[in-house]
Design a protein around this motif. Structure first.
Motif, PDB file in Angstrom:
ATOM      1  N   VAL A 267       5.892   9.493  -1.021  1.00 41.12           N
ATOM      2  CA  VAL A 267       4.828   8.512  -0.892  1.00 41.12           C
ATOM      3  C   VAL A 267       4.761   7.695  -2.182  1.00 41.12           C
ATOM      4  N   HIS A 268       4.774   6.391  -2.069  1.00 41.79           N
ATOM      5  CA  HIS A 268       4.889   5.569  -3.268  1.00 41.79           C
ATOM      6  C   HIS A 268       4.439   4.146  -2.992  1.00 41.79           C
TER       7      HIS A 268
ATOM      8  N   ALA B 168       0.857  -1.188   0.000  1.00 42.48           N
ATOM      9  CA  ALA B 168       0.000   0.000   0.000  1.00 42.48           C
ATOM     10  C   ALA B 168       0.895   1.241   0.000  1.00 42.48           C
ATOM     11  N   PRO B 169       0.378   2.413  -0.328  1.00 44.03           N
ATOM     12  CA  PRO B 169       1.214   3.623  -0.306  1.00 44.03           C
ATOM     13  C   PRO B 169       1.908   3.813   1.037  1.00 44.03           C
ATOM     14  N   HIS B 170       3.209   4.131   0.989  1.00 47.20           N
ATOM     15  CA  HIS B 170       3.995   4.314   2.198  1.00 47.20           C
ATOM     16  C   HIS B 170       5.179   5.224   1.876  1.00 47.20           C
ATOM     17  N   LEU B 171       5.960   5.520   2.882  1.00 55.66           N
ATOM     18  CA  LEU B 171       7.162   6.328   2.695  1.00 55.66           C
ATOM     19  C   LEU B 171       8.235   5.827   3.636  1.00 55.66           C
ATOM     20  N   HIS B 172       9.482   6.270   3.410  1.00 54.60           N
ATOM     21  CA  HIS B 172      10.572   5.927   4.315  1.00 54.60           C
ATOM     22  C   HIS B 172      11.670   6.968   4.198  1.00 54.60           C
TER      23      HIS B 172
ATOM     24  N   ASP C  50       4.172   9.953  -5.226  1.00 56.52           N
ATOM     25  CA  ASP C  50       3.873  11.357  -4.916  1.00 56.52           C
ATOM     26  C   ASP C  50       2.815  11.937  -5.838  1.00 56.52           C
ATOM     27  N   PHE C  51       1.669  11.256  -5.899  1.00 57.78           N
ATOM     28  CA  PHE C  51       0.498  11.743  -6.613  1.00 57.78           C
ATOM     29  C   PHE C  51       0.640  11.654  -8.137  1.00 57.78           C
ATOM     30  N   ARG C  52       1.653  10.946  -8.604  1.00 62.80           N
ATOM     31  CA  ARG C  52       1.769  10.605 -10.013  1.00 62.80           C
ATOM     32  C   ARG C  52       1.590   9.102 -10.156  1.00 62.80           C
TER      33      ARG C  52
ATOM     34  N   GLY D  75      10.069  -6.202 -13.825  1.00 66.68           N
ATOM     35  CA  GLY D  75       9.773  -6.818 -15.105  1.00 66.68           C
ATOM     36  C   GLY D  75       8.319  -7.227 -15.139  1.00 66.68           C
ATOM     37  N   GLY D  76       7.796  -7.467 -16.320  1.00 67.91           N
ATOM     38  CA  GLY D  76       6.387  -7.819 -16.428  1.00 67.91           C
ATOM     39  C   GLY D  76       5.517  -6.586 -16.559  1.00 67.91           C
ATOM     40  N   HIS D  77       4.360  -6.620 -15.910  1.00 67.02           N
ATOM     41  CA  HIS D  77       3.391  -5.535 -16.027  1.00 67.02           C
ATOM     42  C   HIS D  77       2.927  -5.122 -14.638  1.00 67.02           C
ATOM     43  N   GLY D  78       2.414  -3.907 -14.541  1.00 66.09           N
ATOM     44  CA  GLY D  78       1.872  -3.434 -13.278  1.00 66.09           C
ATOM     45  C   GLY D  78       1.694  -1.932 -13.278  1.00 66.09           C
ATOM     46  N   ARG D  79       1.499  -1.374 -12.071  1.00 66.82           N
ATOM     47  CA  ARG D  79       1.285   0.062 -11.898  1.00 66.82           C
ATOM     48  C   ARG D  79       2.248   0.609 -10.854  1.00 66.82           C
ATOM     49  N   LEU D  80       2.593   1.873 -10.993  1.00 68.43           N
ATOM     50  CA  LEU D  80       3.425   2.581 -10.039  1.00 68.43           C
ATOM     51  C   LEU D  80       2.676   3.810  -9.539  1.00 68.43           C
TER      52      LEU D  80
END
Length: 299
Positions: free
Chosen positions: A81-82, A41-45, A62-64, A54-59
């Motif tokens: 945040v990412h 889930a969205p988090h930060l550090h 920071d609101f992008r 590799g493969g497919h997915g979403r990123l």
């Protein structure tokens, strides 16, 4: 303790303790999400990351947002945040490291600050890779993972060297994908200004301390930044404060007034006017909308 909507996560407990204590961890992304589900889930550090996916997915960053298909490098700076949502079957290795680890035992502590993909706002923090770049990146990530897992004497020095090789090469690839022309005195001044803003935007809200630190006049700084970026220098400071306001509205339970005070606004109503002017919505409405979006995005 107040519940955080998006958590601040520490470096994961994985691998040899002596390397973690020095500020370095490398591991498969899916293993990190299984070990600590908060990472899906969205988090930060407070450390840096570079991930080869590799493969497919979403990123989300920071609101992008972006979808990816095929090999891609994903760069995360402290405080951003990412998260990543790889599709089933996607493979990824995530490397986490601190500034102190990266700069240890080197004669040049400035490389990290010069990399074009950390602390960037005008270009994306991800880089799709061509075939030859993919081969090189996979070999480097494989060697990094093997060196980390073996944790033999001298591993930290080898990992630092491999990281530097990776980033020098990634810097070349990134600049080819996002050409900015030859480095000039003006471009270096703007880069130094951006780094100062990143570290002092809470305390330095006018141009004078930035210009003093950079050894130029405020007029010269403003003229150069405007010429190089198309925006006044003060606008960059305001946008950085706005980004931190958005982060706090998303991942903290501080009130709008408390967030304003934390960002240096002595008058909560002035903070609300500032936010509405630059975000085109109220802080409360932004908080409700972005939380609903981020909390449902992983479903």
């Amino acid at each position: 303790m107040k519940r955080r909507t998006v958590p601040e996560i520490k470096m994961i407990d994985y691998g040899q303790e002596h390397l973690r204590r020095q500020g370095f961890v490398a591991m498969p992304l899916m293993a990190s999400m299984q070990k600590d589900p908060q990472r899906s889930a969205p988090h930060l550090h407070d450390f840096y990351q570079v991930t080869l996916l590799g493969g497919h997915g979403r990123l989300m960053h920071d609101f992008r947002e972006a979808t990816f298909s095929g090999p891609i490098l994903f760069f995360v700076s402290p405080g951003q945040v990412h998260t990543a949502y790889p599709d089933p079957g996607a493979e990824a290795t995530v490397v986490s490291f601190t500034r102190e680890f990266f700069n240890a035992h080197t004669g040049d502590a400035g490389l990290l600050a010069e990399l074009p993909f950390y602390y960037t706002s005008s270009t994306p923090p991800w880089l799709p890779l061509e075939a030859e770049e993919t081969t090189i990146a996979r070999d480097l990530f494989r060697e990094i993972q093997q060196e980390f897992d073996a944790a033999e004497p001298g591993a930290a020095e080898i990992l630092q060297a491999l990281l530097r090789i990776l980033f020098i090469r990634a810097g070349r690839w990134y600049r080819r994908a996002h050409p900015v022309g030859r480095a000039t005195r003006a471009s270096r001044l703007v880069r130094d200004f951006h780094l100062l803003v990143e570290h002092h935007f809470h305390d330095w809200q006018t141009l004078e301390p930035y210009a003093h630190q950079l050894g130029v006049t405020t007029n010269h700084l403003n003229d150069v930044v405007r010429e190089e970026t198309g925006r006044a220098a003060g606008e960059h400071i305001r946008q950085r404060r706005l980004l931190d306001a958005k982060r706090l509205l998303l991942h903290s339970d501080l009130s709008v007034s408390e967030i304003g005070y934390r960002l240096g606004f002595n008058d909560p109503s002035y903070f609300s006017r500032f936010f509405r002017r630059y975000a085109e919505t109220t802080p409360a409405d932004f908080r409700n909308e972005i939380r609903e979006k981020y909390q449902s995005s992983g479903d």
